[in-house]
Scaffold this motif. Structure first.
Motif, PDB file in Angstrom:
ATOM      1  N   ALA A  41       0.858  -1.190   0.000  1.00 28.93           N
ATOM      2  CA  ALA A  41       0.000   0.000   0.000  1.00 28.93           C
ATOM      3  C   ALA A  41       0.887   1.229   0.000  1.00 28.93           C
ATOM      4  O   ALA A  41       1.871   1.283   0.747  1.00 28.93           O
ATOM      5  CB  ALA A  41      -0.919   0.009   1.215  1.00 28.93           C
ATOM      6  N   ASN A  42       0.543   2.202  -0.829  1.00 29.60           N
ATOM      7  CA  ASN A  42       1.398   3.371  -0.971  1.00 29.60           C
ATOM      8  C   ASN A  42       1.269   4.310   0.222  1.00 29.60           C
ATOM      9  O   ASN A  42       0.163   4.589   0.694  1.00 29.60           O
ATOM     10  CB  ASN A  42       1.061   4.126  -2.262  1.00 29.60           C
ATOM     11  N   ASN A  43       2.400   4.830   0.673  1.00 26.23           N
ATOM     12  CA  ASN A  43       2.401   5.663   1.877  1.00 26.23           C
ATOM     13  C   ASN A  43       1.864   7.065   1.651  1.00 26.23           C
ATOM     14  O   ASN A  43       1.499   7.746   2.611  1.00 26.23           O
ATOM     15  CB  ASN A  43       3.822   5.753   2.448  1.00 26.23           C
ATOM     16  N   GLU A  44       1.781   7.526   0.414  1.00 28.34           N
ATOM     17  CA  GLU A  44       1.291   8.880   0.165  1.00 28.34           C
ATOM     18  C   GLU A  44      -0.171   8.921  -0.276  1.00 28.34           C
ATOM     19  O   GLU A  44      -0.909   9.821   0.117  1.00 28.34           O
ATOM     20  CB  GLU A  44       2.159   9.575  -0.890  1.00 28.34           C
ATOM     21  N   ALA A  61       5.388  -3.840   3.291  1.00 26.06           N
ATOM     22  CA  ALA A  61       4.077  -3.816   3.954  1.00 26.06           C
ATOM     23  C   ALA A  61       4.044  -2.826   5.107  1.00 26.06           C
ATOM     24  O   ALA A  61       3.181  -2.942   5.997  1.00 26.06           O
ATOM     25  CB  ALA A  61       3.722  -5.216   4.446  1.00 26.06           C
ATOM     26  N   VAL A  62       4.943  -1.859   5.102  1.00 26.62           N
ATOM     27  CA  VAL A  62       5.040  -0.915   6.221  1.00 26.62           C
ATOM     28  C   VAL A  62       3.723  -0.179   6.450  1.00 26.62           C
ATOM     29  O   VAL A  62       3.240  -0.081   7.579  1.00 26.62           O
ATOM     30  CB  VAL A  62       6.205   0.069   5.988  1.00 26.62           C
ATOM     31  N   GLN A  63       3.119   0.348   5.388  1.00 23.84           N
ATOM     32  CA  GLN A  63       1.863   1.076   5.559  1.00 23.84           C
ATOM     33  C   GLN A  63       0.662   0.139   5.679  1.00 23.84           C
ATOM     34  O   GLN A  63      -0.370   0.510   6.231  1.00 23.84           O
ATOM     35  CB  GLN A  63       1.639   2.036   4.384  1.00 23.84           C
ATOM     36  N   ALA A  64       0.791  -1.078   5.175  1.00 25.36           N
ATOM     37  CA  ALA A  64      -0.337  -2.017   5.165  1.00 25.36           C
ATOM     38  C   ALA A  64      -0.596  -2.642   6.517  1.00 25.36           C
ATOM     39  O   ALA A  64      -1.743  -3.023   6.823  1.00 25.36           O
ATOM     40  CB  ALA A  64      -0.073  -3.113   4.134  1.00 25.36           C
ATOM     41  N   ALA A  65       0.434  -2.773   7.335  1.00 24.10           N
ATOM     42  CA  ALA A  65       0.291  -3.467   8.619  1.00 24.10           C
ATOM     43  C   ALA A  65      -0.811  -2.822   9.462  1.00 24.10           C
ATOM     44  O   ALA A  65      -0.871  -1.608   9.617  1.00 24.10           O
ATOM     45  CB  ALA A  65       1.610  -3.440   9.377  1.00 24.10           C
ATOM     46  N   GLY A  66      -1.678  -3.655   9.987  1.00 24.61           N
ATOM     47  CA  GLY A  66      -2.790  -3.177  10.796  1.00 24.61           C
ATOM     48  C   GLY A  66      -4.044  -2.876  10.017  1.00 24.61           C
ATOM     49  O   GLY A  66      -5.134  -2.813  10.591  1.00 24.61           O
ATOM     50  N   ASP A 124       1.750 -14.270  -0.144  1.00 24.44           N
ATOM     51  CA  ASP A 124       2.639 -15.123  -0.948  1.00 24.44           C
ATOM     52  C   ASP A 124       3.941 -14.439  -1.316  1.00 24.44           C
ATOM     53  O   ASP A 124       4.647 -14.882  -2.230  1.00 24.44           O
ATOM     54  CB  ASP A 124       1.947 -15.624  -2.222  1.00 24.44           C
ATOM     55  N   ALA A 125       4.286 -13.356  -0.622  1.00 21.92           N
ATOM     56  CA  ALA A 125       5.565 -12.696  -0.871  1.00 21.92           C
ATOM     57  C   ALA A 125       6.705 -13.554  -0.319  1.00 21.92           C
ATOM     58  O   ALA A 125       6.531 -14.320   0.633  1.00 21.92           O
ATOM     59  CB  ALA A 125       5.587 -11.321  -0.212  1.00 21.92           C
ATOM     60  N   ASP A 126       7.880 -13.408  -0.906  1.00 18.97           N
ATOM     61  CA  ASP A 126       9.059 -14.116  -0.419  1.00 18.97           C
ATOM     62  C   ASP A 126       9.732 -13.367   0.723  1.00 18.97           C
ATOM     63  O   ASP A 126      10.428 -13.972   1.543  1.00 18.97           O
ATOM     64  CB  ASP A 126      10.053 -14.318  -1.560  1.00 18.97           C
ATOM     65  N   SER A 127       9.555 -12.066   0.762  1.00 13.57           N
ATOM     66  CA  SER A 127      10.032 -11.275   1.892  1.00 13.57           C
ATOM     67  C   SER A 127       9.056 -10.131   2.119  1.00 13.57           C
ATOM     68  O   SER A 127       8.363  -9.698   1.182  1.00 13.57           O
ATOM     69  CB  SER A 127      11.453 -10.747   1.651  1.00 13.57           C
ATOM     70  N   LEU A 128       8.999  -9.658   3.356  1.00 11.14           N
ATOM     71  CA  LEU A 128       7.975  -8.678   3.725  1.00 11.14           C
ATOM     72  C   LEU A 128       8.511  -7.805   4.844  1.00 11.14           C
ATOM     73  O   LEU A 128       9.053  -8.308   5.833  1.00 11.14           O
ATOM     74  CB  LEU A 128       6.709  -9.418   4.154  1.00 11.14           C
ATOM     75  N   ALA A 129       8.371  -6.484   4.687  1.00 10.29           N
ATOM     76  CA  ALA A 129       8.904  -5.524   5.652  1.00 10.29           C
ATOM     77  C   ALA A 129       7.784  -4.877   6.458  1.00 10.29           C
ATOM     78  O   ALA A 129       6.724  -4.551   5.924  1.00 10.29           O
ATOM     79  CB  ALA A 129       9.698  -4.439   4.929  1.00 10.29           C
ATOM     80  N   VAL A 130       8.053  -4.681   7.759  1.00 11.05           N
ATOM     81  CA  VAL A 130       7.102  -4.021   8.659  1.00 11.05           C
ATOM     82  C   VAL A 130       7.872  -3.068   9.560  1.00 11.05           C
ATOM     83  O   VAL A 130       8.991  -3.372   9.984  1.00 11.05           O
ATOM     84  CB  VAL A 130       6.344  -5.062   9.527  1.00 11.05           C
ATOM     85  N   ALA A 131       7.273  -1.918   9.877  1.00  9.22           N
ATOM     86  CA  ALA A 131       7.830  -0.960  10.836  1.00  9.22           C
ATOM     87  C   ALA A 131       6.903  -0.868  12.039  1.00  9.22           C
ATOM     88  O   ALA A 131       5.701  -0.656  11.886  1.00  9.22           O
ATOM     89  CB  ALA A 131       7.997   0.410  10.194  1.00  9.22           C
ATOM     90  N   LYS A 135       4.301   2.210  12.927  1.00 12.92           N
ATOM     91  CA  LYS A 135       3.060   2.423  12.178  1.00 12.92           C
ATOM     92  C   LYS A 135       1.874   1.717  12.828  1.00 12.92           C
ATOM     93  O   LYS A 135       0.726   1.949  12.435  1.00 12.92           O
ATOM     94  CB  LYS A 135       3.201   1.909  10.741  1.00 12.92           C
ATOM     95  N   VAL A 136       2.143   0.844  13.814  1.00  8.45           N
ATOM     96  CA  VAL A 136       1.068   0.050  14.420  1.00  8.45           C
ATOM     97  C   VAL A 136       1.060   0.129  15.946  1.00  8.45           C
ATOM     98  O   VAL A 136       0.527  -0.745  16.617  1.00  8.45           O
ATOM     99  CB  VAL A 136       1.145  -1.429  13.986  1.00  8.45           C
TER     100      VAL A 136
END
Length: 378
Positions: A150-153, A178-183, A191-198, A201-202
């Motif tokens: 999901a786009n952050n802007e 997935a930083v903005q998508a989390a929550g 099905d991603a091979d890698s996924l980032a979270v901050a 944001k949650v």
């Protein structure tokens, strides 16, 4: 003060702070130390890894704790791509022009320093990436495709499973920011091979985050030293931060479906009222496939920064886009990629609501009134 800049950062949840305190006080050991104090910390770290993996839908061994989303994206983009170059000579990366700076700058580093070719996928006027365009861009020497969930802007949500299917068919690693998508969106099942979270944001503190990367994907570490995180990210782990991140993600996932529906209804009402009452207002992003709490606008004929200042004077805190690009005089690279003229892109204002019912219809009415007055005063 009505805080509507939650895409930049959220407040730490009381439950998260409470969960972290023991690991900042009595259970303070180094999880690599082989004594009772260290083993207690190691046990808490292992438990946090299991809890995060459960939310992500991956295995505990796939979780790498990081200092936030920027480090997670850097580790994925550089680490997976460099490993692919070393192992099979792959030096091509696919991304899109609307990604977060941590992805775009990492891709540019690969181009400048390691000689990678880069393909920037086209996006339509809502910021959507087509799986067909992705399939056409992939090559035999593609090391990685890296895209945002999901786009952050503008809040536009991509069809992550459809994009992942394209990558899987070609056996090319797919990194999902997935930083903005989390929550707001399901993290399991992409099905991603890698996924980032901050974490921030949650409802976890700033400086917490993680990269989930499947064990079959080779990853060249960026930080070298003691070999922590199974050799993928050296450095003494932030046990309290890992516990806080796990707690925040569990709470967000438990509340996600109800939260998204309730906040989405309030945010939609806000967008409708601003468009109805401000003649120059134009909504940005996909009107249907967007984050529930994101409302982005351009106000042609104004100065976005001046509108923001006037909004704050009237008690509403918002932003012009990514906090990571704050202070730049350049128009948003996201909006320009959507085909919006640079001078119009510089009038953009983004409102992002918090998780939970902490924004009411009365708050929305106040924000609408402040927006109308702020634009009218330009």
């Amino acid at each position: 003060m009505l805080y509507l800049d939650n895409a930049a950062t959220t407040a730490v949840r009381p439950e998260v702070l409470e969960a972290m305190v023991p690991f900042l006080t009595r259970t303070f050991g180094n999880p690599s130390s082989h004594h009772t104090v260290g083993e207690e910390a190691a046990s808490a770290l292992a438990d946090a890894r299991v809890r995060v993996a459960r939310v992500i839908g991956m295995r505990p061994g796939d979780i790498v704790f990081t200092s936030g989303g920027t480090e997670a994206n850097n580790l994925a983009v550089k680490g997976i791509s460099i490993a692919a170059a070393l192992n099979r000579g792959a030096r091509h990366v696919v991304t899109s022009p609307i990604e977060h700076e941590s992805i775009l700058a990492s891709v540019d580093y690969l181009r400048r320093v390691h000689g990678f070719d880069v393909t920037a996928l086209p996006v339509d006027g809502t910021g959507t990436v087509s799986p067909v365009a992705l399939a056409a861009a992939l090559r035999d020497d593609t090391a990685l495709m890296a895209l945002g969930y999901a786009n952050n802007e503008i809040g536009t949500v991509q069809d992550a499973p459809a994009l992942a299917a394209v990558a899987r068919e070609r056996r090319i690693p797919f990194h999902l920011d997935a930083v903005q998508a989390a929550g707001w969106l399901p993290l399991a099942g992409t099905d991603a091979d890698s996924l980032a979270v901050a974490g921030h944001k949650v409802g976890a503190p700033k400086g917490t985050g993680m990269l989930a990367v499947r064990s079959r994907i080779p990853l060249e570490p960026l930080l070298h030293g003691g070999g922590q995180e199974r050799g993928r990210r050296s450095g003494t782990e932030d046990v309290a931060g890992a516990v806080g991140l796990a707690t925040a993600l569990e709470l967000a996932e438990a509340e996600r479906v109800e939260d998204a529906a309730a906040v989405g209804a309030i945010c939609t009402r806000f967008i409708q009222r601003v468009l109805a009452l401000v003649p120059t207002a134009r909504s940005t992003g996909d009107p249907l496939h967007r984050l529930p709490g994101t409302a982005g606008f351009t106000f042609e004929g104004t100065s976005g920064e001046a509108v923001l200042l006037e909004l704050e004077r009237r008690g509403v805190v918002s932003s012009s886009g990514s906090a990571c690009a704050a202070g730049s005089d350049e128009p948003s690279h996201v909006l320009v990629a959507l085909g919006i003229a640079p001078e119009v892109a510089q009038t953009a204002v983004r409102f992002t609501l918090p998780h939970g019912l902490r924004t009411s219809l009365d708050d929305v009415a106040d924000a609408v009134a402040a927006s109308v007055a702020a634009v009218a005063g330009m």
